[in-house]
Scaffold this active site. Sequence first.
Site, PDB file in Angstrom:
ATOM      1  N   TYR A 160       0.811  -1.221   0.000  1.00 20.65           N
ATOM      2  CA  TYR A 160       0.000   0.000   0.000  1.00 20.65           C
ATOM      3  C   TYR A 160       0.844   1.272   0.000  1.00 20.65           C
ATOM      4  O   TYR A 160       0.306   2.374  -0.060  1.00 20.65           O
ATOM      5  CB  TYR A 160      -0.906   0.045   1.229  1.00 20.65           C
ATOM      6  CG  TYR A 160      -2.131  -0.787   1.056  1.00 20.65           C
ATOM      7  CD1 TYR A 160      -2.028  -2.168   1.010  1.00 20.65           C
ATOM      8  CD2 TYR A 160      -3.385  -0.203   0.921  1.00 20.65           C
ATOM      9  CE1 TYR A 160      -3.150  -2.951   0.836  1.00 20.65           C
ATOM     10  CE2 TYR A 160      -4.506  -0.988   0.756  1.00 20.65           C
ATOM     11  CZ  TYR A 160      -4.380  -2.346   0.711  1.00 20.65           C
ATOM     12  OH  TYR A 160      -5.490  -3.124   0.536  1.00 20.65           O
ATOM     13  N   LYS A 227       2.395 -14.031   6.147  1.00 20.59           N
ATOM     14  CA  LYS A 227       2.628 -15.019   5.080  1.00 20.59           C
ATOM     15  C   LYS A 227       4.134 -15.300   5.031  1.00 20.59           C
ATOM     16  O   LYS A 227       4.774 -15.299   3.976  1.00 20.59           O
ATOM     17  CB  LYS A 227       2.078 -14.439   3.754  1.00 20.59           C
ATOM     18  CG  LYS A 227       2.046 -15.394   2.606  1.00 20.59           C
ATOM     19  CD  LYS A 227       1.064 -16.550   2.778  1.00 20.59           C
ATOM     20  CE  LYS A 227       1.276 -17.581   1.690  1.00 20.59           C
ATOM     21  NZ  LYS A 227       0.777 -18.919   2.052  1.00 20.59           N
ATOM     22  N   ASP A 280      -3.101 -17.656   4.907  1.00 21.28           N
ATOM     23  CA  ASP A 280      -4.125 -18.490   4.248  1.00 21.28           C
ATOM     24  C   ASP A 280      -4.863 -19.351   5.273  1.00 21.28           C
ATOM     25  O   ASP A 280      -6.065 -19.558   5.195  1.00 21.28           O
ATOM     26  CB  ASP A 280      -3.535 -19.351   3.127  1.00 21.28           C
ATOM     27  CG  ASP A 280      -2.173 -19.902   3.447  1.00 21.28           C
ATOM     28  OD1 ASP A 280      -1.301 -19.892   2.583  1.00 21.28           O
ATOM     29  OD2 ASP A 280      -1.970 -20.321   4.595  1.00 21.28           O
ATOM     30  N   ASP A 304      -6.447  -5.948   5.137  1.00 23.66           N
ATOM     31  CA  ASP A 304      -7.530  -5.521   4.256  1.00 23.66           C
ATOM     32  C   ASP A 304      -8.449  -6.704   3.960  1.00 23.66           C
ATOM     33  O   ASP A 304      -9.670  -6.632   4.108  1.00 23.66           O
ATOM     34  CB  ASP A 304      -6.897  -4.982   2.964  1.00 23.66           C
ATOM     35  CG  ASP A 304      -7.867  -4.148   2.158  1.00 23.66           C
ATOM     36  OD1 ASP A 304      -9.018  -4.001   2.576  1.00 23.66           O
ATOM     37  OD2 ASP A 304      -7.469  -3.641   1.093  1.00 23.66           O
TER      38      ASP A 304
END
Length: 413
Positions: A160, A227, A280, A304
């Site tokens: 971002y 992640k 995930d 987000d």
Amino acid sequence: MTDNKLAKVPNSGEIIKYINETLEVPNNPIIPFISGDGIGPDIWFASVRVFDAAVKKAFDNTKKIEWMEVYAGEKAHELSGEWLPEETAQIIKKYSVAIKGPLTTPIGGGFRSLNVSLRQILDLYACIRPVRHFEGVPSPVKEPQKLNVVIYRENTEDVYAGIEWKSGSKEAKQLIEYIRDNFGKNIRDLSGIGIKPISPFNSKRLVKKALQFAVDKNRSSITLVHKGNIQKFTEGAFRDWGYEVAKDDFSSQVISEADLWDKYNGQANGKVVIKDRIADSIFQQILLRPTEYDVLATTNLNGDYISDACAAQVGGLGLAPGANISDEVALFEATHGTAPKYAGQNKVNPGSLILSGVMMLEHLGWHKAADMIVDATQRTISEKTVTYDLARQMEGATKVSTSGFADAIIANL
Ligand code: NAD
């Protein structure tokens, strides 16, 4: 501030101050608001009546918010030719607490997003989104009440940050060559390039805020969502820095999930448990084992996605509040956007902005008014008096307008 070009300071009211890192809130604080674009004015003018009525009732007329309109988005553009006038951010900074409706992203206005710009200018580094279920709200899962989380999303960096170059641009080509020549890594020609910065400074201050909240509010756990199995030096580093903060600054109040089992036989004894989950897997976990999650702290893009997924699980964006905060400034806003096709129809659900106002009242320490609004909202939903988005999924509901929903909440205060 007398030299504002657009905003007018109210005749009465006092400024909220930060003294020794504590918010000093007068009985009549001046609070700037941005009504927003699209459905923004519909939901703002309904919500503000709820805030005023709750404050009046909770404190027997001894407290009152003096609202000060400040401008961004279409209204600012009409008035001044600018989408985000400089004074708007300055006023929000000066008054410490503000609330806003959604803002449109101007096409060709030179902005990636007005919201992202505001967050960056004011360094609102933590995006906080509590997600809970209101009984009676239709949900796609069987037991939506089992999800009750507060998401802390890093708000200033990650993909971002806006550091990216288009396929075929001079900069993208140069970077591809530089990386090939200096680091021996091949990137396919004509790739677009985006940079994902994740810093110890931003990661640690975000996790610190989330940990402080978990400790102050006696929450059971904090989960670092990342992640890091793939993106080791960005997402994996976020996880490592998060654990570091817990160890360095909260060692007497927080224990790791590993220690919980290795050393304490699964007994947290009132301490907050810190754990981590791969991004995930957390999407499965919130569906399959929602009660095991409480506070979630994560990087910008993960945050987000996960906040929308959690909101959907408890019934959607119409009841999804949020706050963007730094150490000195707090800007409260609904999670959804401007829903332009419903603009000006007095139709959509103002619940998201009303609950953002609840977060604002809690931030001010005006808990009684905040609790009254939450209770009245629950009562109104239980009575099945709801806006179209919920009414179409509820049997026997009375469909009301945006302002009608606010009226019903006020009547239930
Ligand atoms: P959106 O959230 O505005 O709308 C998507 C859909 O969600 C709507 O069509 C509607 O069906 C539903 N919805 C949203 N709010 C609702 C409410 N209060 N009550 C009932 N239903 C509601 O998302 P979008 O269409 O992707 O974005 C529209 C504009 O909003 C874009 O310009 C975008 O940049 C902007 N945006 C702003 C913010 C913000 O200000 N924080 C956030 C997201 C999007």
